[in-house]
Write an enzyme that holds these catalytic residues in place. Structure first.
Site, PDB file in Angstrom:
ATOM      1  CD  GLU A 140      -2.286   3.120  -3.952  1.00  0.00           C
ATOM      2  OE1 GLU A 140      -1.399   2.629  -4.672  1.00  0.00           O
ATOM      3  OE2 GLU A 140      -2.838   2.488  -3.043  1.00  0.00           O
ATOM      4  CD  GLN A 173      -3.348   3.562   0.559  1.00  0.00           C
ATOM      5  OE1 GLN A 173      -2.147   3.355   0.421  1.00  0.00           O
ATOM      6  NE2 GLN A 173      -4.166   3.710  -0.478  1.00  0.00           N
ATOM      7  CB  VAL A 219      -0.948   0.041   1.223  1.00  0.00           C
ATOM      8  CG1 VAL A 219      -1.960  -1.085   1.153  1.00  0.00           C
ATOM      9  CG2 VAL A 219      -0.169  -0.005   2.532  1.00  0.00           C
ATOM     10  CB  SER A 220       0.582   4.474  -1.622  1.00  0.00           C
ATOM     11  OG  SER A 220       0.632   3.889  -2.900  1.00  0.00           O
ATOM     12  CB  THR A 221      -0.441   6.299   2.742  1.00  0.00           C
ATOM     13  OG1 THR A 221      -1.776   5.741   2.805  1.00  0.00           O
ATOM     14  CG2 THR A 221      -0.293   7.085   1.451  1.00  0.00           C
TER      15      THR A 221
END
Length: 221
Positions: free
Chosen positions: A171, A73, A68-70
């Site tokens: 994203e 999340q 996941v990017s963050t």
């Protein structure tokens, strides 16, 4: 370091908790004991057990990779749910899970620890299948190069999802913003790059409402 209860550790491995107790007796795994006697297992310990090959009974070996990017999340449970879907797929298709790796980072980040481990094990010939949710999880750009390298190592990538989730658009916008900011800073300096970034953010803010309106109109039709 992630520490798991015996039930969660067994779930990750796709086995009954009694299997973990038996492996402990055989000296295959050594859990941490709490003052009350409860067992706790580290992900490092579980991965070592999986990588040892002692649990594989002729099934094709696979590595799971989620991203996941963050942190937001990840904290919301998106990363764990993504990994659980990969485990379920591996279980249903009879793969022996050798290791699980995950990253909380942009798909543009080339220094992801999880991805580095995925490539390292492939280069060592330790597994045959890499299971991901969809190509974007492995890399935002340059996916074909990673795929080609893994194929050279004898590893096939399996993307289990037919289409990307709705938040993938967000994203992508975030990654494009990072690219624009980076190149703008090189061309115009930090101050100029900041101005370009602000302009790009305003442009995105104007596009998103238009998309929402179009979506609502489509639903009304």
């Amino acid at each position: 370091m992630e520490i798991l209860t015996i039930s969660k550790a067994a779930k990750k491995l796709g086995v009954h908790p009694n299997s973990l107790r038996n492996w402990e007796k055989r000296g295959l795994i050594k859990p941490v004991r709490l003052p009350g006697g409860q067992r706790r297992y580290s992900m490092d310990e579980l991965n070592k057990l999986l990588q040892s090959g002692q649990l594989i009974d002729g099934r094709e070996t696979a590595v799971l990779y989620a991203r996941v990017s963050t942190k937001k999340q990840a904290d919301a449970g998106n990363l764990e749910r993504q990994m659980e879907r990969l485990r379920q797929y591996a279980k249903e298709h009879g793969f022996a899970i050798m290791a699980e790796f995950a990253d909380v980072a942009s798909g543009l980040n080339q220094k992801r620890r999880g991805l580095a481990n995925v490539l390292k094990l492939a280069e060592q010939g330790e597994y045959k299948k890499l299971i991901i949710e969809y190509p974007d999880r492995l890399a935002r750009f340059g996916y074909s190069y990673i795929e080609r390298h893994l194929k050279y190592c004898g590893v096939e990538i399996i993307a289990i999802a037919e289409k990307e989730p709705e938040d993938a658009h967000t994203e992508l916008v975030r990654d494009l913003l990072a690219i624009v900011t980076s190149f703008s800073a090189r061309l115009y300096g930090a101050r100029g790059g900041k101005k370009v970034r602000q302009g790009f953010q305003e442009l995105i803010a104007g596009v998103e409402p238009d998309e929402e309106a179009a979506k609502e109109q489509k639903e009304d039709d």
